[in-house]
Write an enzyme that holds these catalytic residues in place. Structure first.
Site, short mmCIF file in Angstrom:
data_model
loop_
_atom_site.label_atom_id
_atom_site.label_comp_id
_atom_site.label_asym_id
_atom_site.label_seq_id
_atom_site.Cartn_x
_atom_site.Cartn_y
_atom_site.Cartn_z
N TRP A 143 0.10 -3.48 6.03
CA TRP A 143 0.22 -3.68 7.49
C TRP A 143 0.26 -5.18 7.84
CZ3 TRP A 143 -3.37 0.22 10.53
CH2 TRP A 143 -3.25 1.50 9.99
N LYS B 83 9.51 -0.73 -4.15
CA LYS B 83 8.47 -1.75 -4.41
C LYS B 83 7.72 -1.43 -5.70
CE LYS B 83 7.39 -4.78 -2.15
NZ LYS B 83 7.87 -6.19 -2.18
N ASP C 258 0.83 -1.22 0.00
CA ASP C 258 0.00 0.00 0.00
C ASP C 258 0.87 1.26 0.00
OD1 ASP C 258 0.89 -0.79 2.57
OD2 ASP C 258 -0.61 0.45 3.56
N TYR D 299 11.28 3.00 0.30
CA TYR D 299 10.75 1.63 0.27
C TYR D 299 9.62 1.54 -0.76
CZ TYR D 299 7.82 -2.30 1.79
OH TYR D 299 7.04 -3.44 1.83
N1 LIG Z 1 5.62 -6.35 6.45
C1 LIG Z 1 4.67 -5.50 6.06
O1 LIG Z 1 4.07 -4.76 6.87
C2 LIG Z 1 4.28 -5.44 4.61
C3 LIG Z 1 3.26 -4.55 4.21
C4 LIG Z 1 2.91 -4.50 2.87
C5 LIG Z 1 3.54 -5.30 1.96
N2 LIG Z 1 4.54 -6.14 2.36
C6 LIG Z 1 5.19 -7.00 1.36
O2 LIG Z 1 4.81 -8.34 1.62
C7 LIG Z 1 5.87 -9.22 1.23
C8 LIG Z 1 6.19 -10.17 2.36
O3 LIG Z 1 6.60 -9.39 3.49
P1 LIG Z 1 7.10 -10.08 4.84
O4 LIG Z 1 6.68 -9.17 5.95
O5 LIG Z 1 6.74 -11.51 4.83
O6 LIG Z 1 8.67 -9.90 4.65
P2 LIG Z 1 9.84 -10.43 5.61
O7 LIG Z 1 9.25 -11.06 6.82
O8 LIG Z 1 10.79 -9.29 5.75
O9 LIG Z 1 10.49 -11.59 4.74
C9 LIG Z 1 11.27 -11.34 3.60
C10 LIG Z 1 12.20 -12.51 3.43
O10 LIG Z 1 12.98 -12.30 2.26
C11 LIG Z 1 14.31 -12.69 2.56
N3 LIG Z 1 15.27 -12.10 1.63
C12 LIG Z 1 15.87 -10.88 1.72
N4 LIG Z 1 16.72 -10.73 0.71
C13 LIG Z 1 16.65 -11.86 -0.05
C14 LIG Z 1 17.33 -12.30 -1.21
N5 LIG Z 1 18.24 -11.53 -1.81
N6 LIG Z 1 17.02 -13.51 -1.72
C15 LIG Z 1 16.12 -14.30 -1.10
N7 LIG Z 1 15.47 -13.95 0.01
C16 LIG Z 1 15.73 -12.74 0.55
C17 LIG Z 1 14.49 -12.20 3.98
O11 LIG Z 1 15.64 -12.75 4.58
P3 LIG Z 1 16.39 -11.88 5.72
O12 LIG Z 1 15.42 -11.73 6.83
O13 LIG Z 1 17.57 -12.76 6.05
O14 LIG Z 1 16.75 -10.58 5.08
C18 LIG Z 1 13.19 -12.67 4.61
O15 LIG Z 1 13.25 -14.02 5.02
C19 LIG Z 1 7.03 -8.32 0.81
O16 LIG Z 1 7.01 -8.18 -0.59
C20 LIG Z 1 6.70 -6.99 1.43
O17 LIG Z 1 7.26 -5.91 0.71
C21 LIG Z 1 4.91 -6.24 3.66
#
Ligand SMILES: NC(=O)c1ccc[n+]([C@@H]2O[C@H](COP(=O)([O-])OP(=O)(O)OC[C@H]3O[C@@H](n4cnc5c(N)ncnc54)[C@H](OP(=O)(O)O)[C@@H]3O)[C@@H](O)[C@H]2O)c1
Length: 286
Positions: free
Chosen positions: A150, A130, A103, A126
């Site tokens: 979120w 994205k 978002d 960020y």
């Molecule tokens: N979290 C939020 O509030 C939120 C909100 C809106 C959208 N999103 C989107 O939703 C999606 C999932 O988010 P999430 O919260 O599940 O993310 P997350 O918990 O930060 O998980 C991301 C994973 O990607 C791994 N990673 C980082 N660099 C990498 C690489 N080069 N190759 C392979 N893996 C790699 C990370 O490893 P490390 O931990 O070792 O870096 C981590 O395990 C993302 O696209 C995010 O942008 C998230």
């Protein structure tokens, strides 16, 4: 069907792992940076050469919103260049790419739930990185971009765990009340993704963007209050404050509620309300 999940040690990846029974005929390849670093183009190509992949769910991301303001190269490497690597491999090996976005591509000046066709204008690096990732997917002939908001889960760091920790150690906690959106339980997004994948065969819709969050609307303050109440941490008072009194390196949208009509209609999804979602998540918290 062979499904590759990248970045699978994160919040969404773990919730997908927990629910693989929803796709009993699929073969899953769960990877994170140690098995497949998606920023390495040759490694990505090699992986696809060795493993026939039908669908990729890219959960890998650089998600440190504030740090991204200063670590711009790292944010772009993971949120843009790596997505380009996946897109190129998907095009070469005829795989379907599902990319997760945010978002935070919106500027938050809206006042009604954002539709997929609404203009984007990220306020943070960020968000910019994205959005670049979305553009990388849009070079493909087929693909799905799911914007969510979120996100929280039973894995990793998130707002729910932060509030619970503060609720156990403090008598008051200040939380911004002028940023409005919708929390998303990653377990529900994971369920949606597993329901979407079987509906992608014979896909003739090019690259489509969809919005997914739980239902309903709240501020971070409302969310924090609900977390304290449902976690029986009622002794900690949640105090509403304005964003200007909680300065952060990255600017966040004041309003980022997502309109989910398109994804619900196309894939026949019923989405739970954010309060029910929170209860569902909390029942697994020890
Ligand atoms: N979290 C939020 O509030 C939120 C909100 C809106 C959208 N999103 C989107 O939703 C999606 C999932 O988010 P999430 O919260 O599940 O993310 P997350 O918990 O930060 O998980 C991301 C994973 O990607 C791994 N990673 C980082 N660099 C990498 C690489 N080069 N190759 C392979 N893996 C790699 C990370 O490893 P490390 O931990 O070792 O870096 C981590 O395990 C993302 O696209 C995010 O942008 C998230």
């Amino acid at each position: 069907m062979n499904i590759l999940i990248t970045g699978s040690n994160g919040q969404l990846g773990n919730e997908l792992k927990k629910r693989t029974a929803l796709l009993p005929n699929a073969n899953f390849l769960f990877t994170d940076v140690d098995e497949l670093n998606i920023t390495k183009k040759e490694d990505v190509d090699d992986f696809f050469k060795k493993n026939p992949i039908d669908v990729v769910v890219n959960c890998a991301a650089y998600t440190a919103v504030d740090k991204a303001e200063t670590e711009q190269n790292q944010a772009l490497a993971i949120n843009y260049q790596a997505v380009l690597n996946l897109a190129e491999a998907c095009s070469k090996y005829n795989s379907f790419l599902i990319q997760i976005s945010t978002d935070y591509v919106f500027d938050g000046r809206g006042c009604k739930p954002y539709q997929e066709i609404d203009a984007v204008d990220p306020m943070s690096f960020y968000g910019i990185s994205k959005l670049s990732g979305e553009q990388a997917v849009r070079t493909l002939e087929k693909g799905v971009i799911i914007r969510t908001s979120w996100l929280y889960s039973n894995f990793g760091h998130n707002f729910v765990f932060t509030m619970r920790k503060l609720g156990q150690s403090q008598t008051t906690v200040n939380v911004v009340a002028d940023q409005v959106g919708t929390p998303t339980f990653a377990g529900h997004l994971a369920e949606a993704i597993w329901k979407i994948i079987p509906q992608l065969s014979d896909w003739k819709e090019g690259v489509q963007i969809y919005h997914f969050s739980n239902e309903g609307v709240c501020s971070w303050y409302d969310f924090a209050k609900e977390i304290m109440e449902r976690s029986k941490l009622k002794k900690c008072r949640v105090v509403p404050i304005e964003s200007k009194d909680y300065p952060t390196p990255a600017k966040r949208p004041f309003y980022s509620v997502l309109n989910k009509a398109k994804i619900k209609k196309r894939f026949g999804l019923a989405i739970p309300h954010w309060k029910d979602a929170l209860l569902e998540m909390l029942k697994d918290v020890k």
